[in-house]
Enzyme design. Structure first.
Site, PDB file in Angstrom:
ATOM      1  N   LYS A   1       0.824  -1.211   0.000  1.00 19.66           N
ATOM      2  CA  LYS A   1       0.000   0.000   0.000  1.00 19.66           C
ATOM      3  C   LYS A   1       0.866   1.271   0.000  1.00 19.66           C
ATOM      4  O   LYS A   1       2.080   1.214   0.139  1.00 19.66           O
ATOM      5  CB  LYS A   1      -0.961  -0.024   1.192  1.00 19.66           C
ATOM      6  CG  LYS A   1      -2.013  -1.126   1.082  1.00 19.66           C
ATOM      7  CD  LYS A   1      -2.926  -0.931  -0.116  1.00 19.66           C
ATOM      8  CE  LYS A   1      -3.979  -2.014  -0.256  1.00 19.66           C
ATOM      9  NZ  LYS A   1      -3.481  -3.265  -0.834  1.00 19.66           N
TER      10      LYS A   1
HETATM   11  C1  PLP Z   1      -9.388  -3.480  -2.645  1.00 17.40           C
HETATM   12  C2  PLP Z   1      -8.816  -4.143  -1.437  1.00 17.40           C
HETATM   13  N1  PLP Z   1      -9.657  -4.569  -0.475  1.00 17.40           N
HETATM   14  C3  PLP Z   1      -9.204  -5.137   0.647  1.00 17.40           C
HETATM   15  C4  PLP Z   1      -7.852  -5.311   0.877  1.00 17.40           C
HETATM   16  C5  PLP Z   1      -7.431  -6.014   2.110  1.00 17.40           C
HETATM   17  O1  PLP Z   1      -6.509  -5.357   2.871  1.00 17.40           O
HETATM   18  P1  PLP Z   1      -5.458  -6.214   3.747  1.00 17.40           P
HETATM   19  O2  PLP Z   1      -4.470  -6.814   2.812  1.00 17.40           O
HETATM   20  O3  PLP Z   1      -4.883  -5.201   4.662  1.00 17.40           O
HETATM   21  O4  PLP Z   1      -6.249  -7.244   4.478  1.00 17.40           O
HETATM   22  C6  PLP Z   1      -6.926  -4.869  -0.091  1.00 17.40           C
HETATM   23  C7  PLP Z   1      -5.465  -4.968   0.065  1.00 17.40           C
HETATM   24  O5  PLP Z   1      -4.833  -5.916   0.204  1.00 17.40           O
HETATM   25  C8  PLP Z   1      -7.424  -4.294  -1.276  1.00 17.40           C
HETATM   26  O6  PLP Z   1      -6.587  -3.890  -2.244  1.00 17.40           O
END
Ligand code: PLP
Length: 382
Positions: A201
């Site tokens: 990110k």
């Molecule tokens: C569109 C989207 N939703 C949800 C997530 C979930 O986030 P995390 O990886 O922190 O669980 C991500 C990133 O990985 C994402 O890009």
């Protein structure tokens, strides 16, 4: 290899992590956790922030907070990272997939409106006025817009639609820290927004998420649910099924250091986006993701489309430029094949077949940017 998207850890990360290790505050009760969630909430312009283990956990909790159950539908775009849909499925709810806009790749709001108007009806359930899908008789509880690639659609229209059709909005803002629509930050248009801080990110804690809301009761409940729903500081008394979802202090310490640098990182990302658009304009048949009027994206992951996507993907990866295809549309995945998919021309399929993401790290150098552009041009000139 020029990496696709790696974190930039040039600030106080070491110092704050060492502080955690030196003081023994490595778990979920340390002060960096509170500091981090406050910094993120303040930056986004939300009243409250609740840190959790990752964005997926945050999206799961957000739905529980709004009462989403297996009797409900949650609306999501057909192009997103899998975690959006997984989080919906964790609640037992059934997704309604909406095709994306051909230009900006966000949820197509015309299709959304058409679905709500023609395929749902108003009913009263548990004394609440709500919309029910006519084919399944399930309540349509919430819309989960995703700010795909840090871009952001017309959120004013989305808020209006949600109001008209008695829906909550939970924003999957996981990719959109720094993105705004008409100067209002992603994650603050609906009841709840969720940011992610995973490794790829715009800034990262390794793994982490923050739920933001203006509603104090929702924030308190989020804190309660993410810490095993424990009622008393002393006794082990719990009043509902909770989750062990709270972010730990060591990771929050990295988050505090990252937030300190965020304004500079955001500026660099946006400059990167401008650079790519200027230098790839007119190269081959490259077409860019459109930025809606009023949107100011964070430039998270530069992605464009070309009819020669698969060839270009192979070429770039063979020539030291790490690149990735886009996410397979949700309706094409085995788990969601039988869910309702609202589409006219299956734009998702063509976006998927043509889109490619190129190096976009926060710390990408001018030399690396030039190499990426040169390599892409060389492919089209061969
Ligand atoms: C569109 C989207 N939703 C949800 C997530 C979930 O986030 P995390 O990886 O922190 O669980 C991500 C990133 O990985 C994402 O890009």
């Amino acid at each position: 290899m020029i990496p696709l998207s790696i974190p930039k850890l040039n600030g106080n990360e070491w110092k704050y992590v060492q502080d955690c290790l030196n003081t023994g505050w490595i778990s979920s009760a340390g002060s960096y956790v509170n500091q981090f969630e406050d910094m993120v909430a303040k930056y986004a312009g939300a009243k409250y922030g609740v840190a959790c283990m990752n964005g997926t956990a945050g999206l799961h909790i957000a739905q529980i907070l709004l009462g989403v159950t297996e009797n409900d539908h949650v609306i999501a775009p057909n192009i997103t990272f899998i975690a959006t849909l997984n989080a919906i499925k964790y609640t037992g709810a059934q997704p309604i997939l909406i095709d994306v806009d051909a230009n900006n790749w966000q949820m197509d709001l015309d299709l959304l409106e058409q679905y709500l108007e023609t395929q749902t009806e108003t009913q009263t359930r548990d004394t609440e006025t709500c919309r029910v899908d006519k084919s399944t008789n399930k309540r349509v509880r919430a819309i989960m817009p995703v700010h795909v690639l840090g871009n952001i659609g017309d959120m004013e229209r989305m808020v209006q639609l949600a109001k008209t059709y008695h829906l909550d909005i939970i924003e999957d803002s996981t990719e959109a820290l720094g993105s705004t629509f008409k100067n209002k930050h992603a994650g603050t248009f609906g009841s709840i927004g969720v940011f992610s801080f995973n490794g790829n990110k715009i800034i990262s804690t390794g793994g982490g998420g923050v739920i933001v809301t203006d509603d104090e009761a929702l924030a308190n409940k989020a804190r309660h649910l993410t810490t095993q729903a424990k009622v008393s500081a002393m006794d082990y008394i719990h009043d509902e099924i909770g989750f062990n979802y709270r972010l730990v202090n060591v990771l929050a310490a990295i988050g505090v250091a990252q937030m300190e640098q965020f304004p500079g990182i955001l500026k660099d990302k946006r400059a990167m986006d401008v650079y790519y658009r200027e230098h790839l304009q007119g190269v081959g048949d490259i077409a860019f993701q459109a930025i809606p009027e009023g949107a100011q994206p964070n430039g998270w992951l530069f992605t464009f489309s070309t009819s020669r996507m698969r060839e270009l993907l192979a070429y770039l990866n063979e020539n030291g430029v790490q690149s990735r295809p886009f996410w397979m549309p949700m309706n094409q995945l085995e788990m969601f094949k039988h869910d309702i998919y609202i589409t006219k021309n299956d734009v998702s399929a063509s976006v998927y077949e043509t889109s490619i993401s190129i190096p976009s790290s926060a710390g990408i150098t001018q030399e690396q940017l030039e190499t990426v552009v040169r390599t892409i041009k060389a492919f089209y000139e061969e």
